[in-house]
Structures are given as structure tokens and as C-alpha cells.
Write an enzyme that holds these catalytic residues in place. Structure first.
Site, mmCIF file in Angstrom:
data_model
loop_
_atom_site.group_PDB
_atom_site.id
_atom_site.type_symbol
_atom_site.label_atom_id
_atom_site.label_comp_id
_atom_site.label_asym_id
_atom_site.label_seq_id
_atom_site.Cartn_x
_atom_site.Cartn_y
_atom_site.Cartn_z
ATOM 1 N N TRP A 101 0.577 -0.845 -0.097
ATOM 2 C CA TRP A 101 0.196 -0.070 -0.144
ATOM 3 C C TRP A 101 0.312 1.447 -0.336
ATOM 4 O O TRP A 101 0.172 1.913 -0.836
ATOM 5 C CB TRP A 101 -1.424 -0.514 1.220
ATOM 6 C CG TRP A 101 -1.963 -1.117 1.027
ATOM 7 C CD1 TRP A 101 -2.318 -2.074 1.717
ATOM 8 C CD2 TRP A 101 -2.990 -0.281 0.065
ATOM 9 N NE1 TRP A 101 -3.245 -2.886 0.918
ATOM 10 C CE2 TRP A 101 -3.817 -2.128 -0.093
ATOM 11 C CE3 TRP A 101 -3.184 0.114 -0.750
ATOM 12 C CZ2 TRP A 101 -4.743 -2.373 -0.651
ATOM 13 C CZ3 TRP A 101 -4.473 -0.305 -1.846
ATOM 14 C CH2 TRP A 101 -5.694 -1.133 -1.717
ATOM 15 N N ASP A 171 -1.503 6.393 6.460
ATOM 16 C CA ASP A 171 -3.029 6.106 6.056
ATOM 17 C C ASP A 171 -2.821 5.193 7.451
ATOM 18 O O ASP A 171 -1.950 4.103 7.220
ATOM 19 C CB ASP A 171 -2.604 5.478 3.934
ATOM 20 C CG ASP A 171 -3.808 4.157 4.063
ATOM 21 O OD1 ASP A 171 -4.580 3.761 4.860
ATOM 22 O OD2 ASP A 171 -3.321 3.621 3.578
ATOM 23 N N LYS A 195 -12.667 -2.062 7.111
ATOM 24 C CA LYS A 195 -11.339 -2.856 8.101
ATOM 25 C C LYS A 195 -12.193 -2.734 9.189
ATOM 26 O O LYS A 195 -12.632 -3.597 9.818
ATOM 27 C CB LYS A 195 -10.406 -2.479 7.496
ATOM 28 C CG LYS A 195 -10.024 -2.332 6.596
ATOM 29 C CD LYS A 195 -8.870 -2.147 6.054
ATOM 30 C CE LYS A 195 -8.022 -1.847 4.587
ATOM 31 N NZ LYS A 195 -8.865 -3.465 4.254
#
Length: 359
Positions: A101, A171, A195
Site C-alpha cells: 500500500w 493511511d 476494516k
């Protein structure tokens, strides 16, 4: 019968939240209509939105000089929004690369500015994070960006990097609400909801207000933090159902005792699973012990040919979503807030039995 869902996202949600939403689906609090049917400008939905923001601020301890935005486009949208909102054309920004990511954020960042990678953990196979105090951030950087937790690799920062006077951006998609976080250390925190926050379709952005006036003129309105803040995140029609469900999840977290209680629960789940892996001569985890994620735990069998039989046994036992990401293989257990300790124990029991049969 509900399974134990270990998927990395969209992920398991608290059953109490789903049942509450089910009970209100056709008639929200006597309004005579579903949240899915409400105008986002209606008093009913405005109250839902305001309640969710208030709970988010309370749980995270968001200072008054920060805006809390509820946007669309996922964390991937914010990969572009961050440089567009914080950096002029030709500016430099610092990034840390700890895995998949991070790489995506870096690639998008390079479309908009000069990216300086100040740490790259490739030599460890992305099984580590930089040592505290090791980052050399250019003084002229518009910001320092890092991925708090790599969902695919199971690598997590156990500390908040020091960016000096440079705004720190993270993030936090797979760790937000899992434990307390000092928001005041950050310029921007963003997180996809799917999530720990709720369903896919919503992204939360927490941004210090003094950073809101830096957006480039060409920044699309749906990614423009200041424009969205001035419109209470309703410059366009927001994902109303997802926003409502996030509000219910926030209420559930409050009822569980807040982020300190979440931290205790999540630490216990992670210790149980890592303990089972480390005490085994069969299972292994590739991540450095100091950088292991509480939320996403990859684990490997001694022979990749055993992956499919294990996943088949897991499915038969009511354990879902344990396949590792297609880019790395193996297995991965995502144990977010809504995963109970009983689910992790069921996984450990299966791993123990499978080892006995195949070790």
C-alpha cells in the site's frame, strides 16, 4: 450460522450493529422511511451525520482545530487527494515504503509531485519498519507520508515517526479505532471504512484546519478537503447508508469501553495467534517481531501445497477469508475490532489440529 470472517476488507462487522441496522432498515426511528431513502439534506440524515462525527471526535480525541470529513473514493482516492491538497506543482514530498500500500501511495504521488522515498524496507522483504529516529525528512518537504499498517504484508509501525515541522500524513485504514492514537501528532489521518469502521464506500479524513487552504486550483471538488469541510462533507450526495452504519459502529465501540478497551482486546487476540505460530515448528510468520501487525497476521505452512487443504478445512470449520493476498500467497488472518477472541481461538485450534495431521 454466521462464520468467523477473517477477510482483510470488506471485513466482519459487529453482529449487534448488523442486527440494529436490520431492525431500522425499513423505518429509521419512526421516520417512516429507510436511511437508504432519506435525502442527505433532511433533518433526519443531518442528525445521523452529526452524531457520527461527534462520536468519531470523542473516541479518537480529535482536537477542535481538526476537521473530520466523510468522503468517497477509498484510501486510494486519498493517495491523490493528499498531494493535491497539500503540495504545489513541482513541490517535494517524503514517503516511507513498507510494502504494497505504500507503493501504491508512492506511485500515485509521483503523478502529482516529486516523491522522495526516505526509507524503503525492501532489503528485509518488507518485513520491517524503519528504526525510530532514522528518517531524514527534507526540510522543504510538503509532508511525510507513511502507511501505519500494511494490510497485505502484516507490517505495522509500533511508533509515530518524527517528521519535525513537516506535516505527518498516514493511511490508517486497517488500524483506526483499534487502540488510542494521538491525533495531534498528525497533519492528516485518512482511513477507508471497510476494516474497522464499517462497510466499504466511505473514507474518513481527519485534517488539521491550518492545512485546508493549500489545495491546487485543479483539485477535483470531491477530493478538495476545504470545499468538503465547508459543505459538511455533503458537496455531493454522500454514501448515506455507509455513513449511518459507521455511526452505529462508533456507538458500538463506545459501548465496548472505547479505544482503551479495544486495545486490550486486540492485544489479547494478537498475542494468542502469534503465540500459537511462534510455539509451532510447522507454522511461521515472516514479519520482524517488532513490526508485527495486530490487525493482519500472515502465516505460512512449511509447504505451499498445504495451503489449499488448510483453507478447505477452515471453510468446513466455519472460518472464512483466510487466504493470503494473491501477491504473497500463504494465509492471512485479519482480526479487526469486530473479530471476537473466540474466533481467534477457533483458528488456533484448527491450526493445531492441522499441524498434528500434517506435521
Amino acid at each position: 450460522m454466521r462464520v468467523y470472517n477473517f477477510s482483510a476488507g470488506p471485513a466482519t462487522m459487529p453482529l449487534e450493529v448488523l442486527e440494529r441496522a436490520q431492525s431500522e432498515l425499513t423505518d429509521w426511528r419512526g421516520s417512516g422511511m429507510s436511511v437508504t431513502e432519506m435525502s442527505h439534506r433532511s433533518p433526519e440524515f443531518v442528525s445521523i451525520a452529526a452524531e457520527a462525527e461527534a462520536r468519531m471526535r470523542s473516541l479518537l480525541g480529535v482536537p477542535d482545530d481538526y476537521a473530520v470529513l466523510f468522503l468517497q473514493g477509498g484510501a486510494t482516492g486519498q493517495f491523490a487527494a493528499v498531494p493535491l491538497n497539500l503540495a504545489a506543482v513541482g513541490a517535494t514530498a517524503a514517503y516511507v515504503n513498507t510494502g504494497a500500500w505504500s507503493k501504491k501511495a508512492i506511485a500515485e504521488g509521483r503523478n502529482h509531485l516529486d516523491v522522495r522515498v526516505v526509507a524503503d524496507e525492501k532489503d528485509s522483504g518488507y518485513a520491517t519498519v524503519p528504526a525510530p529516529g532514522s528518517l531524514e525528512v527534507p526540510a522543504d518537504a510538503a509532508y511525510l507520508h507513511y502507511t501505519l499498517n500494511e494490510t497485505i504484508g502484516g507490517v505495522e509501525f509500533p511508533y509515530v515517526p518524527d517528521a519535525g515541522d513537516v506535516p505527518l500524513v498516514t493511511d490508517a485504514s486497517s488500524t483506526i479505532l483499534s487502540r488510542p492514537l494521538d491525533v495531534s501528532r498528525f497533519g492528516v489521518i485518512y482511513a477507508g471504512a471497510q476494516k474497522n469502521l464499517g462497510p466499504a464506500g466511505l473514507t474518513v479524513v481527519v485534517v488539521r484546519k491550518d492545512l485546508l487552504g493549500r489545495a491546487r486550483p485543479e483539485t477535483p471538488s470531491v477530493l478538495h478537503w476545504q470545499a468538503m469541510a465547508e459543505a459538511d462533507s455533503m458537496l455531493n450526495t454522500p454514501p448515506t447508508l455507509a455513513w449511518y452504519l459507521v455511526g452505529l459502529v462508533l456507538e458500538w465501540v463506545e459501548q465496548q469501553g472505547g479505544l482503551e478497551a479495544m486495545a486490550q482486546r486486540n492485544r489479547a487476540k494478537a498475542e494468542l495467534l502469534y503465540g500459537a505460530i511462534d510455539s509451532s515448528d510447522f507454522w511461521s510468520n515472516p514479519v520482524d517481531a517488532d513490526a508485527r501487525s495486530w490487525m493482519n497476521v500472515p502465516f505460512l505452512a512449511p509447504d505451499p501445497a498445504l495451503d489449499k487443504p488448510f483453507l478447505a478445512a477452515a471453510a468446513e470449520a466455519g472460518l472464512s477469508g483466510l487466504g493470503g493476498h494473491r501477491s504473497v500467497g500463504g494465509m492471512r488472518a485479519s482480526i479487526y475490532n469486530a473479530m471476537p477472541l473466540e474466533g481467534v481461538q477457533a483458528l488456533v485450534d484448527l491450526m493445531t489440529d492441522f499441524e498434528k495431521q500434517n506435521g
